[in-house]
Design a protein around this motif. Structure first.
Motif, PDB file in Angstrom:
ATOM      1  N   SER A 252     -54.996 -55.587   1.361  1.00 36.86           N
ATOM      2  CA  SER A 252     -53.651 -56.142   1.218  1.00 36.86           C
ATOM      3  C   SER A 252     -53.798 -57.608   0.831  1.00 36.86           C
ATOM      4  O   SER A 252     -54.728 -58.292   1.253  1.00 36.86           O
ATOM      5  N   LEU A 253     -52.864 -58.073   0.021  1.00 35.96           N
ATOM      6  CA  LEU A 253     -52.981 -59.425  -0.534  1.00 35.96           C
ATOM      7  C   LEU A 253     -51.624 -60.108  -0.527  1.00 35.96           C
ATOM      8  O   LEU A 253     -50.609 -59.506  -0.872  1.00 35.96           O
ATOM      9  N   GLU A 254     -51.619 -61.381  -0.119  1.00 37.82           N
ATOM     10  CA  GLU A 254     -50.408 -62.202  -0.094  1.00 37.82           C
ATOM     11  C   GLU A 254     -50.625 -63.432  -0.968  1.00 37.82           C
ATOM     12  O   GLU A 254     -51.675 -64.078  -0.888  1.00 37.82           O
ATOM     13  N   THR A 255     -49.645 -63.755  -1.789  1.00 34.99           N
ATOM     14  CA  THR A 255     -49.737 -64.941  -2.633  1.00 34.99           C
ATOM     15  C   THR A 255     -48.972 -66.095  -1.992  1.00 34.99           C
ATOM     16  O   THR A 255     -48.080 -65.890  -1.161  1.00 34.99           O
ATOM     17  N   PRO A 256     -49.285 -67.341  -2.385  1.00 38.51           N
ATOM     18  CA  PRO A 256     -48.551 -68.481  -1.823  1.00 38.51           C
ATOM     19  C   PRO A 256     -47.108 -68.544  -2.308  1.00 38.51           C
ATOM     20  O   PRO A 256     -46.289 -69.257  -1.716  1.00 38.51           O
ATOM     21  N   TRP A 257     -46.777 -67.793  -3.361  1.00 39.45           N
ATOM     22  CA  TRP A 257     -45.424 -67.863  -3.910  1.00 39.45           C
ATOM     23  C   TRP A 257     -44.456 -66.906  -3.219  1.00 39.45           C
ATOM     24  O   TRP A 257     -43.253 -67.078  -3.321  1.00 39.45           O
ATOM     25  N   TRP A 258     -44.985 -65.902  -2.529  1.00 41.13           N
ATOM     26  CA  TRP A 258     -44.139 -64.949  -1.806  1.00 41.13           C
ATOM     27  C   TRP A 258     -44.695 -64.748  -0.400  1.00 41.13           C
ATOM     28  O   TRP A 258     -45.333 -63.744  -0.105  1.00 41.13           O
ATOM     29  N   ARG A 263     -49.138 -56.889  -0.755  1.00 40.09           N
ATOM     30  CA  ARG A 263     -49.303 -55.719  -1.590  1.00 40.09           C
ATOM     31  C   ARG A 263     -50.772 -55.307  -1.608  1.00 40.09           C
ATOM     32  O   ARG A 263     -51.658 -56.117  -1.350  1.00 40.09           O
ATOM     33  N   HIS A 264     -51.008 -54.042  -1.936  1.00 43.40           N
ATOM     34  CA  HIS A 264     -52.355 -53.486  -1.841  1.00 43.40           C
ATOM     35  C   HIS A 264     -52.999 -53.295  -3.202  1.00 43.40           C
ATOM     36  O   HIS A 264     -52.362 -52.807  -4.136  1.00 43.40           O
ATOM     37  N   TYR A 265     -54.274 -53.665  -3.273  1.00 45.32           N
ATOM     38  CA  TYR A 265     -55.054 -53.534  -4.494  1.00 45.32           C
ATOM     39  C   TYR A 265     -56.446 -53.023  -4.147  1.00 45.32           C
ATOM     40  O   TYR A 265     -57.070 -53.480  -3.191  1.00 45.32           O
ATOM     41  N   LEU A 305     -56.054 -62.450   2.203  1.00 47.36           N
ATOM     42  CA  LEU A 305     -56.469 -61.053   2.194  1.00 47.36           C
ATOM     43  C   LEU A 305     -56.352 -60.472   3.592  1.00 47.36           C
ATOM     44  O   LEU A 305     -56.781 -61.098   4.569  1.00 47.36           O
ATOM     45  N   GLY A 306     -55.760 -59.288   3.708  1.00 43.19           N
ATOM     46  CA  GLY A 306     -55.808 -58.548   4.952  1.00 43.19           C
ATOM     47  C   GLY A 306     -57.108 -57.768   5.034  1.00 43.19           C
ATOM     48  O   GLY A 306     -57.939 -57.790   4.117  1.00 43.19           O
ATOM     49  N   ALA A 307     -57.294 -57.074   6.123  1.00 45.36           N
ATOM     50  CA  ALA A 307     -58.528 -56.317   6.329  1.00 45.36           C
ATOM     51  C   ALA A 307     -58.620 -55.161   5.341  1.00 45.36           C
ATOM     52  O   ALA A 307     -57.613 -54.611   4.911  1.00 45.36           O
ATOM     53  N   PRO A 308     -59.845 -54.762   4.962  1.00 44.00           N
ATOM     54  CA  PRO A 308     -60.004 -53.618   4.068  1.00 44.00           C
ATOM     55  C   PRO A 308     -59.572 -52.333   4.748  1.00 44.00           C
ATOM     56  O   PRO A 308     -59.633 -52.202   5.972  1.00 44.00           O
TER      57      PRO A 308
END
Length: 450
Positions: A252-258, A263-265, A305-308
């Protein structure tokens, strides 16, 4: 069921989605085009009758159970019936129930609002689907734990604490009691209190255990940003501390803009000696995170980044071949699996079907063909399916059915939901056992795993 996979645009296909979902996790919903609905919708309809608050016992939140809810297996069966009756009544009006739930939560506990993202439509729709799924299997401890433990671990990055769960449970009971007029009773309330207690305790315990071995999130600096097509970017990051994962998993991934929108990639490579992580991201309409990563992110920007997570990994204890179906940016984890097999040094047959709507969309084909030349056990077949309703890669199932046999293979599917559904149907139709078909779509997490 409209689902996504965790491989490209905020979940793997043409819509944004989130697996761990803030409080309770995934449901198959589409992203809104704009801001979420007013969080206070329904606040003026909060019932005047009090909802009995849940009291904490240990770490979890429970209420005063009535005799109906405690004890024997026959009583558990009765609880199952009560839970299912409530669910049958509220499912057709789940949108109203979830709106009412949030109205209760934010009016009675306004301090919790900061834990939720601004995109409340996704959050609202996701919540009740996950709760109903969990409640349906509350007396299947193994399935319940497998489903809820990753959610509990994932909630750490939102700042969720054990003391937050009683408030959520209180408002859940309040919303259900308000709308399930035909099926609600003291016995039904006791059954739901018991179910929620079990659900919340599993998640609390999972988070506590995870806290002993991993941070809530990793900071990661973007060190490379490569545009492969006008709407697909390969984003490479360097975590601030070691980040262990397996090929085929996702983050899971978080951006500084939101902020608070995750979201997951999927990882686009097997673990690397330099510790760098790469993701293939496709920008899609209304894709807040995907558009930020593709069009706004630059080298030097820092993401979280969240945990895998994810189970689409290779079983290296067998010699079975790998049948890999990758549509669009779903090729990312497939490429990682190929690298993983190569590093283990065993000559296992790997057959890759790589699909897209147009030839120009096969943005990673050169890399896959290079791997094919390097490893004689690897075969790569591009599949073009212009105009296919299921989306990029939806023509892959037909191509797979024309080859084979596949009885000595394990299947790995990654891509748009249409391809996943059609691919699974095709594989089952040719006799491949369910336990040899692996993918990490939301539909699997909400449905098949439960």
């Amino acid at each position: 069921m409209d689902t996504q996979t965790p491989t490209s645009a905020d979940g793997g296909s043409s819509e944004e989605t989130s697996r761990d979902g803030g409080w309770f996790g995934p449901s198959p919903v589409k992203r809104p085009a704009g801001e979420g609905r007013d969080d206070q919708e329904g606040a003026d309809r909060i019932p005047s009758r009090p909802v009995r608050p849940m009291r904490p016992v240990g770490n979890a939140a429970v209420g005063d159970r009535s005799p109906t809810g405690a004890g024997t297996s026959s009583e558990n069966t009765s609880d199952d019936v009560l839970l299912r009756r409530t669910m049958a009544e509220v499912e057709p009006i789940a949108d109203k129930v979830t709106s009412y739930f949030y109205a209760l939560l934010f009016v009675r506990h306004p301090d919790l609002r900061a834990l939720f993202p601004s995109a409340m439509d996704t959050q609202r729709d996701r919540l009740f689907k996950a709760l109903l799924t969990a409640a349906t299997h509350v007396h299947d401890p193994a399935a319940l734990t497998a489903y809820l433990s990753p959610l509990g671990r994932g909630h750490r990055k939102y700042g969720t604490l054990p003391e937050h769960y009683p408030a959520v449970g209180e408002c859940l009971i309040g919303a259900l009691s308000h709308y399930a007029e035909r099926s609600w009773s003291p016995q039904a309330e006791a059954a739901w209190v018991a179910a929620y207690t079990k659900i919340s305790q599993i998640m609390i315990d999972a988070a506590a255990e995870d806290e002993l071995r991993a941070p809530a999130w990793w900071q990661a600096e973007i060190v490379a940003h490569e545009m492969r097509t006008p709407d697909v970017a390969v984003v490479t990051v360097r975590p601030d501390q070691p980040y262990p994962f397996l090929a085929g998993q996702y983050a899971s991934l978080e951006t500084p803009w939101w902020p608070r929108v995750w979201r997951h990639y999927s990882f686009a490579s097997a673990p690397r000696s330099d510790g760098l992580l790469s993701f293939h991201v496709k920008a899609v309409p209304a894709g807040w995170v995907s558009n930020a990563l593709v069009r706004r992110a630059r080298r030097g920007d820092v993401v979280r980044l969240g945990a895998p997570a994810g189970s689409m990994t290779v079983d290296h204890s067998t010699d079975s071949g790998l049948l890999c179906l990758g549509g669009g940016t779903g090729i990312a984890p497939i490429r990682a699996l190929v690298e993983d097999v190569a590093r283990h040094g065993r000559r296992r047959s790997v057959e890759v079907f790589y699909g897209a709507r147009r030839g120009d969309d096969l943005y990673d084909l050169d890399t896959m063909l290079h791997l094919e030349k390097t490893h004689p056990w690897l075969s790569v077949r591009p599949v073009i399916d212009a105009g296919t309703v299921g989306g990029p890669g939806a023509g892959i199932p037909e191509a797979v059915s024309q080859h084979g046999p596949w009885h000595a293979y394990d299947a790995y599917l990654s891509g748009p939901p249409g391809m996943i559904r059609q691919g699974v149907d095709t594989l089952l139709g040719i006799g491949m056992p369910t336990d040899r078909i692996r993918h990490d779509s939301i539909e699997e997490l909400v449905g098949a795993r439960m």
